[in-house]
Design an enzyme around this catalytic site. Structure first.
Site, PDB file in Angstrom:
ATOM      1  N   HIS A   1       6.826  58.529  -8.614  1.00  0.00           N
ATOM      2  CA  HIS A   1       7.994  57.990  -7.765  1.00  0.00           C
ATOM      3  C   HIS A   1       8.767  59.056  -7.502  1.00  0.00           C
ATOM      4  O   HIS A   1      10.041  58.901  -6.786  1.00  0.00           O
ATOM      5  CB  HIS A   1       8.644  56.929  -8.128  1.00  0.00           C
ATOM      6  CG  HIS A   1       7.681  55.487  -7.970  1.00  0.00           C
ATOM      7  ND1 HIS A   1       6.637  55.517  -8.618  1.00  0.00           N
ATOM      8  CD2 HIS A   1       7.865  54.584  -7.533  1.00  0.00           C
ATOM      9  CE1 HIS A   1       6.131  54.154  -8.400  1.00  0.00           C
ATOM     10  NE2 HIS A   1       6.928  53.438  -7.680  1.00  0.00           N
TER      11      HIS A   1
ATOM     12  N   GLU B   1      -1.129  50.392   2.535  1.00  0.00           N
ATOM     13  CA  GLU B   1      -0.558  51.690   3.274  1.00  0.00           C
ATOM     14  C   GLU B   1      -1.980  52.332   4.087  1.00  0.00           C
ATOM     15  O   GLU B   1      -1.627  52.578   5.380  1.00  0.00           O
ATOM     16  CB  GLU B   1      -0.340  52.929   2.165  1.00  0.00           C
ATOM     17  CG  GLU B   1       1.067  52.809   1.654  1.00  0.00           C
ATOM     18  CD  GLU B   1       1.083  51.512   0.416  1.00  0.00           C
ATOM     19  OE1 GLU B   1       0.080  51.126   0.078  1.00  0.00           O
ATOM     20  OE2 GLU B   1       2.174  51.452   0.121  1.00  0.00           O
TER      21      GLU B   1
END
Ligand SMILES: Cc1ncc(C[n+]2csc(CCOP(=O)(O)OP(=O)(O)O)c2C)c(N)n1
Lengths: 331, 364
Positions: free
Chosen positions: A129, A60
């Site tokens: 998440h 990322e």
């Protein structure tokens, strides 16, 4: 005017913008061959090829930073971050670089990039998440943060974000992808930084964004139909810049407000809205401003626990009832 | 130190061919143009004098913040910049004053940025760590260790996307090779065949931490093999060796689009920044750095080779001092930014409800 899903609106907009402007390209994990974790980019690799739809390694910081560098040279990368939870890995590139480059170099180069990313809980995905951490980005000058709640707004704001010369965090929500709404045949880019009164009313103001703006709209319509309560709904749409004026104007009219947010209460976006109401509509308030926010726990996996932790139509309705009782306005 | 720098023989001359009027005698200057050699000496000396004036400006409180100098790294700076075309792009860390000058920015504008003036490279918004100039191809100095590496990879992506022939150079220190961004960005650059040359200046120190205490593999150029990238080590105190190695890698990147990693082994003459007395350094390390001083050594070599005599050397030094002094005068005479411009650079695309509040302003 067609009725399409939020997902379809995003997909169509990406495709149209890629056809319109050669400089627009997509970059992210699993967006090409896999067609996107949430299938927003389905079919685009086939249509545009690897140059314009770039599958990245799981890196990322690396690929968000690469998008920033490409944007500095005038390309218009649209990054898909699989979910906002993973954006934390790229935090340095977003906060220290994308947001600062225009300012710290005295306006000599800008970063015209979009970071699309879904947030939100409700899918039993557990603590890492299921976060609503858009606040981290909305805190930072130099970034723009938008959070559309309807398919039409998703399209109008994505158009605006891609054409904007600054880095825009474009917040989606897992719960919104399958929701449907009318989208005009021709959509103009929205004005970033403007809230929308999505239902006019006189009895109470309900303020939300993203999923909770949609929930607020449903709750307001239900209250109108069942109890004749005429609530006004303000959909923030943009978290930075923040349209305090529209919020305050509404509260000056209704005299009371409930804020609905998916993030945590303490230091949350609702806190900023409540402070703005205090700044701009203190003399008009008939009751304290209430906030409906997520329970302040790492979101649990077990269904009953997760359900209890997240704000819902029920919890918002309860808060509206209690506020109206406090001002003696409940019929 | 686990290893010492190996001097790369200037056997391959890269883009610089022997030409008329070049040094004829054998030895390491064979085939070099004397003017060019004098030019390198001038530029290295200019950077040295500039940095001395920057240190002075700091003690006079004309310069604030951090101030990291290139003292001891002048040969690397000049050698690297001579490998680039003007249109090639450079990303650096915070130790970038010398690079800004050698990439073609007026020293006055570099000093003005240190002074925080509107005539500075970033109009006073960046300071020592954030110089920038599109025309010179300096795409920024960055203060977060390693933050510039993904950006450089992305710039190379943009060049590749548009089919351009520019090359990106990304400078960093030895300590930087251990941050995640280094790995992520080199991996992506290699996967996507991007024309970027990563340059590690191994001065064997990251603040007070030695390279062998921070890097499990302290021969840093070897990291390249993990990305199937060409890696090479060069003596950073030798301006010609640096120029030649860098030229080769830059041209290779231009032709093949492949990234590469160059390690230039150098010495830091002073502390990490101007306020650091470097008490952690051993006397041997300081002595070794002094012995390796690239400016003094290059001067001696040029005199020994008959390319300069003492008078000519002094003349060059006088000129460099005058240019550094002129940079200070320019900075001193330049205006401070007006507080009314405070909100000019938050957003490139104007936007509704952009906050323009000063600290004591009411929200409504
Ligand atoms: C991410 C990050 N961590 C720590 C620092 C503080 N810091 C600034 S420079 C530096 C040392 C870097 O050493 P090196 O990469 O060898 O470069 P040099 O200073 O020798 O040029 C450190 C730790 C920083 N700026 N950024």
């Amino acid at each position: 005017m067609a009725v399409i899903t939020y997902r379809q609106a995003l997909h169509d907009t990406l495709r149209e913008e890629m056809l319109r402007d050669e400089d627009v390209f997509l970059i992210g994990e699993e967006i090409g061959v896999f067609e996107g974790s949430y299938k927003i980019t389905a079919g685009l690799l086939k249509e545009f090829g690897e140059k314009r739809v770039r599958d990245t390694p799981i890196a990322e910081e690396g690929f968000v930073g690469a998008a920033v560098g490409a944007a500095m040279l005038g390309l218009r990368p649209v990054v898909e971050l699989m979910t906002i939870n993973f954006s934390l890995i790229a935090l340095d590139q977003i906060v220290n670089h994308a947001a600062k480059i225009y300012g710290m170099f005295g306006g000599q180069t800008s970063v015209p990039m979009v970071l699309r990313t879904p947030g939100g809980g409700g899918q039993q995905l557990g603590a890492t998440h299921s976060q609503n951490i858009e606040l981290y980005y909305a805190f930072v000058p130099g970034l723009k943060v938008v959070a559309p709640s309807t398919p039409a707004d998703a399209k109008a704001l994505l158009l605006a974000s891609i054409r904007d010369n600054d880095p825009v965090l474009f917040l989606e929500n897992l719960a919104l992808y399958n929701t449907k709404g009318e989208v005009p045949d021709v959509v103009e880019p929205a004005e970033i930084g403007k809230a929308k009164v999505s239902k006019p009313g006189t009895d109470i103001t309900i303020i939300g964004y993203s999923r909770m703006a949609m929930v607020a709209q449903q709750v307001a319509e239900q209250l109108q139909a069942d109890e004749g309560i005429n609530a006004e709904v303000v959909d923030l749409r943009s978290l930075r810049p923040l349209d305090r004026e529209t919020v305050v104007e509404s509260v000056r009219k209704t005299g009371c407000a409930v804020i609905a947010e998916d993030d945590w209460l303490t230091y949350g976006i609702g806190a900023e809205i409540a402070a703005s109401i205090s700044d701009g509509a203190f003399d008009y308030l008939d009751a304290p401003v209430r906030r409906v926010a997520a329970a302040e726990v790492p979101l649990p996996y077990a269904k009953p626990l997760e359900r209890a932790a997240l704000p819902s139509a029920e919890s918002l309705t309860t808060a509206v009832h209690q506020t109206l009782e406090a001002v003696g306005r409940r019929r | 130190m686990a290893q010492t720098a190996t001097r790369t023989k200037p056997a391959t001359r890269g883009t610089t061919k022997p030409r008329r009027g070049s040094v004829r005698r054998g030895g390491r200057f064979a085939g070099e143009s004397p003017e060019l050699l004098q030019d390198y000496f001038y530029e290295m000396t200019l950077i040295r004098r500039f940095e001395e004036r920057a240190a002075q400006g700091y003690t006079q409180a004309k310069i604030g913040g951090y101030c990291h100098l290139n003292l001891g790294e002048e040969a690397t700076v000049v050698g690297l910049m001579r490998a680039l075309r003007k249109t090639d792009l450079l990303f650096t860390n915070y130790r970038e004053h010398g690079y800004a000058i050698a990439k073609g920015i007026e020293p006055g504008r570099v000093m003005a940025e240190l002074y925080g003036r509107t005539t500075g490279t970033s109009k006073g918004w960046g300071g020592s760590m954030h110089m920038f100039d599109v025309e010179a191809g300096l795409l920024g100095g960055y203060g977060i260790v390693g933050g510039q590496i993904p950006l450089a990879t992305g710039a190379a992506l943009a060049i590749d996307y548009r089919g351009g022939d520019q090359v990106v150079m990304c400078q960093m220190g030895d300590g930087t090779t251990n941050i995640g961004a280094f790995h992520e960005a080199l991996n992506i650059a290699a996967l996507w065949n991007l024309p970027v040359v990563f340059v590690v200046i191994n001065n064997k120190l990251g603040m007070g931490t030695t390279v062998d205490k921070s890097s499990a593999e302290s021969e840093l150029y070897k990291r390249a093999s993990a990305y199937r990238m060409h890696g090479e080590r060069v003596d950073g105190n030798d301006v010609l060796a640096v120029r030649d190695a860098a030229s080769r890698l830059v041209e290779q990147a231009r032709e093949t689009g492949r990234p590469a990693l160059l390690e230039a082994v150098s010495e830091r003459l002073k502390g990490h920044s101007v306020v650091d007395p470097a008490k952690y350094r051993s006397e041997e390390s300081v002595e070794q750095a002094k012995q390796a001083d690239p400016v003094a050594n290059f001067r001696a070599e040029l005199i020994e080779a008959g390319i300069l005599d003492e008078d000519a050397a002094v003349e060059i030094e006088r000129k460099a001092q005058a240019e550094a002094d002129a940079a200070v005068a320019f900075a001193d005479d330049s205006p401070h930014p007006d507080p009314s411009t405070l909100f000019d650079y938050t957003y490139a695309t104007p936007v509704a409800n952009d906050s323009r509040r000063l600290p004591a302003d009411p929200v409504f």
